[in-house]
Write an enzyme that holds these catalytic residues in place. Sequence first.
Site, mmCIF file in Angstrom:
data_model
loop_
_atom_site.group_PDB
_atom_site.id
_atom_site.type_symbol
_atom_site.label_atom_id
_atom_site.label_comp_id
_atom_site.label_asym_id
_atom_site.label_seq_id
_atom_site.Cartn_x
_atom_site.Cartn_y
_atom_site.Cartn_z
ATOM 1 N N ARG A 218 7.813 6.213 -3.918
ATOM 2 C CA ARG A 218 8.309 6.749 -2.638
ATOM 3 C C ARG A 218 7.561 6.070 -1.500
ATOM 4 O O ARG A 218 6.496 5.486 -1.702
ATOM 5 C CB ARG A 218 8.098 8.269 -2.552
ATOM 6 N N SER B 165 0.806 -1.230 0.000
ATOM 7 C CA SER B 165 0.000 0.000 0.000
ATOM 8 C C SER B 165 0.833 1.270 0.000
ATOM 9 O O SER B 165 0.766 2.086 0.919
ATOM 10 C CB SER B 165 -0.926 -0.035 1.206
ATOM 11 N N ASP C 250 -3.832 -1.463 -1.734
ATOM 12 C CA ASP C 250 -4.949 -1.853 -0.855
ATOM 13 C C ASP C 250 -6.302 -1.306 -1.328
ATOM 14 O O ASP C 250 -7.342 -1.939 -1.147
ATOM 15 C CB ASP C 250 -4.694 -1.461 0.618
HETATM 16 C C1 BGC Z 1 -0.286 5.125 0.133
HETATM 17 C C2 BGC Z 1 -1.329 4.421 -0.693
HETATM 18 C C3 BGC Z 1 -2.246 3.581 0.168
HETATM 19 C C4 BGC Z 1 -2.826 4.433 1.307
HETATM 20 C C5 BGC Z 1 -3.737 3.648 2.240
HETATM 21 C C6 BGC Z 1 -0.953 5.877 1.282
HETATM 22 O O1 BGC Z 1 0.021 6.443 2.115
HETATM 23 O O2 BGC Z 1 0.455 6.022 -0.649
HETATM 24 O O3 BGC Z 1 -0.708 3.603 -1.678
HETATM 25 O O4 BGC Z 1 -3.277 3.054 -0.607
HETATM 26 O O5 BGC Z 1 -1.767 4.989 2.058
HETATM 27 O O6 BGC Z 1 -3.084 2.586 2.823
#
Ligand code: BGC
Length: 469
Positions: free
Chosen positions: A164, A149, A202
């Site tokens: 990142r 995620s 996610d």
């Molecule tokens: C991430 C996402 C992720 C979200 C929820 C963010 O900080 O960049 O990729 O879906 O958090 O988990």
Amino acid sequence: MSVLEEAQKIAKEFEISDECLNDCVDHFIWATEHGLRHHTDLGMPMIPTFVTKIPTGKEKGVFLASDLGGTNFRVCSVTLNGDSTYSLNQEKSSVPKELMVGSCKDFFDYLASQVEAFLRKHHGEHFVEDDGVSKAPFGDPFKMGFTFSFPVDQTSLNKGKLIRWTKGFDIKDAVGKDIVEEFQAALHSRKLPVHVAALVNDTVGTLMSRSYTKAESGRTLVGCIFGTGTNGAYSEKIKTIPKFDAAAHPEITDKIMVINTEWGSFDNRLNHIPNTRFDTALNERTPNPGYHMFEKRISGMFLGELLRLVLVELRDKGVLFKGLSATKKALDTEWSLDTSVPSRIDGDQSSDLSQTAKVVEDFLGYSSVPKEELEAIKLLAHAIGRRSATLSAVPLAGLILHTNALEKFEGEIDIGADGSVVEFYPNFEKMVREALRKTRLGTEGEKRVTIGLARDGSGVGAALCALVA
Ligand code: BGC
């Protein structure tokens, strides 16, 4: 000024006016369209995920799924029964803090060790001991969907380079690397019978699993997370993603593709979302300053720290915790308060604010805090929570308007959601809905929106993506 007046003044700075809310929605729609056209660094990434099919509920099979979300790593095996139902076995571990900022190799070895422990416990039949080395004795390897995620630039369903880190992770030598290759190498070095078949955000998992379980009663428009971080995914016709090189993928040109918006990075330049001195101070303390600025006002990683920064200012002004001394150092320790603190204070229903007093004592170490000060703290927790919920309505309204769902969908417009904030923050959905009504959706539009929790989103969704692979 009294402590309550000081608190009211700060709470005002966290208010989002109707005008600002609507300006943010308009800009969100612009940022969505811009991100579909251009690869941008500071803008909203709008990442094509190579997921080209939304489940129908009829999918079947046993799959492995692993899920690295905020602070936890989960491994599960998921059985999809083909009738919108599933069963799931899972084990969860919390990622040791030192690994969140250590080396890429150690980190993925830790993930692989958790997969191994899971397989040994739940799928022992796939192991024979051979001189102490575990081997897969028979059968094909498990297909695994890996929910990761964080923003990844995907080049196929199971290939993608980390753009990142967010949410406090900072494993520097992982940035720019192919996440699946790294994970697969760690699994191989333990000789585990696992093939990472899909790399899944996610939010994509949430969209897939909500679509699987809800297939009977209609389509889901958005899968989203309001948890440690925040983000959302929805589907777009491939033809309407100008930056996607459709000619290089002729087999899918006529299909849809799920887009991972990475809306945490909406308005990184802060041209539209309001900024307070507390947001500025918080941003400077994160490993990704200047990025995910929207997320830093909404998600669970940040709400406790925002409250701490506000309370420190009032204490230093001499209006809060006057003449009291603390038995803990939490107020002066960065990131010491998680979202459960504002959440429990905001949810205090007692007339004497005894719950607030208890949280203040348990977490900050101040006892015998006068009632007026407790009222001030509660007001501030509420202001921070309310701003989070109001801003959360922006991408929901934005995507509903961008996709013309009000016209295209008959009846309900479904949103699958997961994450601790939407699940546990008091009245979060109610506050999101209040804000939705103030956007161009109006009361009629808001009434058509259903927001359903998709609790096993990332596990079941990742399994569904592994199946597609
Ligand atoms: C991430 C996402 C992720 C979200 C929820 C963010 O900080 O960049 O990729 O879906 O958090 O988990």
